[in-house]
Design a protein around this motif. Structure first.
Motif, PDB file in Angstrom:
ATOM      1  N   THR A 216      -0.913   6.708 -23.644  1.00 43.89           N
ATOM      2  CA  THR A 216      -2.148   5.987 -23.338  1.00 43.89           C
ATOM      3  C   THR A 216      -2.577   5.115 -24.525  1.00 43.89           C
ATOM      4  O   THR A 216      -2.115   5.300 -25.654  1.00 43.89           O
ATOM      5  CB  THR A 216      -3.295   6.962 -23.024  1.00 43.89           C
ATOM      6  N   PHE A 217      -3.482   4.192 -24.256  1.00 41.94           N
ATOM      7  CA  PHE A 217      -4.054   3.371 -25.320  1.00 41.94           C
ATOM      8  C   PHE A 217      -4.833   4.248 -26.295  1.00 41.94           C
ATOM      9  O   PHE A 217      -4.823   3.990 -27.504  1.00 41.94           O
ATOM     10  CB  PHE A 217      -4.964   2.307 -24.713  1.00 41.94           C
ATOM     11  N   HIS A 218      -5.477   5.274 -25.788  1.00 38.01           N
ATOM     12  CA  HIS A 218      -6.191   6.211 -26.653  1.00 38.01           C
ATOM     13  C   HIS A 218      -5.220   6.885 -27.622  1.00 38.01           C
ATOM     14  O   HIS A 218      -5.534   7.066 -28.805  1.00 38.01           O
ATOM     15  CB  HIS A 218      -6.914   7.258 -25.803  1.00 38.01           C
ATOM     16  N   ASP A 219      -4.056   7.269 -27.132  1.00 35.38           N
ATOM     17  CA  ASP A 219      -3.044   7.870 -28.002  1.00 35.38           C
ATOM     18  C   ASP A 219      -2.633   6.884 -29.095  1.00 35.38           C
ATOM     19  O   ASP A 219      -2.458   7.257 -30.266  1.00 35.38           O
ATOM     20  CB  ASP A 219      -1.812   8.280 -27.206  1.00 35.38           C
ATOM     21  N   LEU A 220      -2.458   5.627 -28.709  1.00 36.73           N
ATOM     22  CA  LEU A 220      -2.039   4.613 -29.659  1.00 36.73           C
ATOM     23  C   LEU A 220      -3.101   4.369 -30.731  1.00 36.73           C
ATOM     24  O   LEU A 220      -2.789   4.261 -31.927  1.00 36.73           O
ATOM     25  CB  LEU A 220      -1.721   3.306 -28.939  1.00 36.73           C
ATOM     26  N   THR A 221      -4.365   4.296 -30.329  1.00 33.79           N
ATOM     27  CA  THR A 221      -5.418   4.084 -31.319  1.00 33.79           C
ATOM     28  C   THR A 221      -5.570   5.312 -32.228  1.00 33.79           C
ATOM     29  O   THR A 221      -5.975   5.181 -33.386  1.00 33.79           O
ATOM     30  CB  THR A 221      -6.764   3.750 -30.654  1.00 33.79           C
ATOM     31  N   GLY A 222      -5.207   6.483 -31.712  1.00 34.70           N
ATOM     32  CA  GLY A 222      -5.192   7.670 -32.561  1.00 34.70           C
ATOM     33  C   GLY A 222      -4.157   7.538 -33.666  1.00 34.70           C
ATOM     34  O   GLY A 222      -4.398   7.943 -34.812  1.00 34.70           O
ATOM     35  N   TYR A 223      -3.007   6.968 -33.333  1.00 29.10           N
ATOM     36  CA  TYR A 223      -1.996   6.687 -34.342  1.00 29.10           C
ATOM     37  C   TYR A 223      -2.524   5.682 -35.369  1.00 29.10           C
ATOM     38  O   TYR A 223      -2.311   5.833 -36.578  1.00 29.10           O
ATOM     39  CB  TYR A 223      -0.729   6.164 -33.668  1.00 29.10           C
ATOM     40  N   CYS A 224      -3.243   4.664 -34.909  1.00 31.80           N
ATOM     41  CA  CYS A 224      -3.793   3.652 -35.813  1.00 31.80           C
ATOM     42  C   CYS A 224      -4.805   4.254 -36.783  1.00 31.80           C
ATOM     43  O   CYS A 224      -5.011   3.721 -37.882  1.00 31.80           O
ATOM     44  CB  CYS A 224      -4.446   2.518 -35.026  1.00 31.80           C
ATOM     45  N   GLU A 225      -5.448   5.359 -36.386  1.00 35.73           N
ATOM     46  CA  GLU A 225      -6.355   6.052 -37.297  1.00 35.73           C
ATOM     47  C   GLU A 225      -5.627   6.494 -38.562  1.00 35.73           C
ATOM     48  O   GLU A 225      -6.226   6.572 -39.647  1.00 35.73           O
ATOM     49  CB  GLU A 225      -6.966   7.280 -36.611  1.00 35.73           C
ATOM     50  N   LEU A 226      -4.333   6.770 -38.424  1.00 38.46           N
ATOM     51  CA  LEU A 226      -3.529   7.168 -39.580  1.00 38.46           C
ATOM     52  C   LEU A 226      -2.835   5.986 -40.239  1.00 38.46           C
ATOM     53  O   LEU A 226      -2.741   5.916 -41.461  1.00 38.46           O
ATOM     54  CB  LEU A 226      -2.459   8.188 -39.145  1.00 38.46           C
ATOM     55  N   SER A 227      -2.338   5.064 -39.419  1.00 36.92           N
ATOM     56  CA  SER A 227      -1.443   4.021 -39.923  1.00 36.92           C
ATOM     57  C   SER A 227      -2.150   2.778 -40.434  1.00 36.92           C
ATOM     58  O   SER A 227      -1.568   2.016 -41.215  1.00 36.92           O
ATOM     59  CB  SER A 227      -0.464   3.608 -38.815  1.00 36.92           C
ATOM     60  N   ALA A 228      -3.388   2.520 -39.999  1.00 40.11           N
ATOM     61  CA  ALA A 228      -4.049   1.263 -40.326  1.00 40.11           C
ATOM     62  C   ALA A 228      -5.443   1.443 -40.910  1.00 40.11           C
ATOM     63  O   ALA A 228      -5.782   0.857 -41.948  1.00 40.11           O
ATOM     64  CB  ALA A 228      -4.129   0.384 -39.062  1.00 40.11           C
ATOM     65  N   ASN A 229      -6.269   2.233 -40.260  1.00 42.44           N
ATOM     66  CA  ASN A 229      -7.669   2.345 -40.669  1.00 42.44           C
ATOM     67  C   ASN A 229      -7.857   2.808 -42.110  1.00 42.44           C
ATOM     68  O   ASN A 229      -8.806   2.362 -42.780  1.00 42.44           O
ATOM     69  CB  ASN A 229      -8.425   3.273 -39.713  1.00 42.44           C
ATOM     70  N   PRO A 230      -6.986   3.684 -42.644  1.00 41.60           N
ATOM     71  CA  PRO A 230      -7.175   4.083 -44.046  1.00 41.60           C
ATOM     72  C   PRO A 230      -7.102   2.912 -45.025  1.00 41.60           C
ATOM     73  O   PRO A 230      -7.775   2.933 -46.068  1.00 41.60           O
ATOM     74  CB  PRO A 230      -6.018   5.071 -44.288  1.00 41.60           C
TER      75      PRO A 230
END
Length: 302
Positions: A139-153
């Motif tokens: 899901t898109f939610h799953d993908l944005t969860g990954y972005c919490e680790l890969s991009a937002n920091p």
């Protein structure tokens, strides 16, 4: 220039390939140095996760490993995290002496000067560990969860370096960084597939009746283009949501933050100009396009 210096500079030179300006010359010298130190860290950890390290196993050697272990990203990431601990706590449990890798050694003054927390740095390592195990997102939610680790920091580190705090600013920064990450995934669909990774939500593939075989073709069919257009619009909404961040600050920091968002919006425009056919190669924004979108953000447009 020593061999180690040349090796590190090759990693830092990749800043010119990003969609947004990493450390533009109009910034104070100290900010530029700190931003490049963080970029060098983030770029190297991504290169480890993607298997894009320079040949010869030099990075493995710098991290205290046998060069033959350079082919195992998880082993390298573990060694990289051990070296990161030397940045924050040069004590017995992290091993004697300063960080071994020069890009991590360069991070020490930045961490000390800005009192940076290790959590964002560890999150970037965890994102690349996840890349070795999770290659599809439902899901898109799953993908944005990954972005919490890969991009937002990364965005949170930029805020910390520039002394920009506040819950709302962090929220907007997260929106920009997630949007930038999604745009990069759209640009790199073909390259990611060659690595057996798909960052397009599986539910959206089904919705648009796109198969992974379709993604592996030389050019995109109508269904793939419709899917990319849909995901690009999602990314653009995130970028627009975070654009207000540039108006919460003043001076050169405002230009920097507008440039991050403007770079993402220019990349979306490049994808649109390619008629959403990202399969032949990544559509990249022009410098003029980035400047145009940055100026629009500074004017409060979009």
């Amino acid at each position: 220039m020593s061999a180690v210096d040349a090796h590190s500079r090759a990693v830092l030179a990749k800043a010119h390939r990003e969609n947004f300006p990493v450390a533009p010359r109009f910034l104070p010298r100290q900010w530029r140095a700190d931003l490049m130190a963080v970029y060098g860290y983030a770029r190297l950890v991504d290169d480890i996760g993607d298997g894009d390290l320079a040949p010869g196993g030099r990075d493995a050697t710098l991290l205290g490993l046998d060069p033959r272990q350079a082919a195992d990203p998880l082993v390298l990431l573990d060694a990289f995290e051990a070296d990161l601990r030397r940045v924050f706590a040069p004590s017995a449990d992290a091993g004697p002496g300063p960080p071994r890798h020069p890009l991590l050694a360069a991070l020490v003054p930045t961490v000390r000067r800005n009192a940076l927390d290790p959590a964002p740095f560890v999150a970037l390592i965890d994102a690349n560990r996840q890349d070795q195990k999770v290659r599809r997102y439902e899901t898109f939610h799953d993908l944005t969860g990954y972005c919490e680790l890969s991009a937002n920091p990364v965005g949170r580190l930029v805020l910390a370096i520039t002394g920009t705090g506040g819950e709302e600013r962090i929220r907007r920064s997260d929106a920009v960084c997630t949007g930038l990450q999604i745009v990069e995934h759209l640009q790199d669909v073909a390259e990611d597939l060659r690595r057996d990774r798909v960052y397009l939500p599986a539910e959206d593939l089904r919705r648009f009746r796109v198969s992974e075989r379709d993604l592996g073709q030389p050019t995109a069919n109508a269904s793939v283009r419709a899917l990319i257009a849909y995901e690009a619009e999602r990314a653009l909404r995130l970028l627009d949501e975070g654009a207000r961040l540039a108006h919460d600050v003043t001076g050169r920091l405002r230009l920097l933050l507008a440039g991050f968002t403007g770079g993402g919006r220019a990349a979306v425009r490049a994808i649109r100009d390619a008629r959403f056919d990202v399969l032949p190669g990544a559509p990249r924004p022009t410098r003029r396009g980035v400047l145009r979108e940055t100026a629009a953000i500074l004017r409060g447009e979009g």
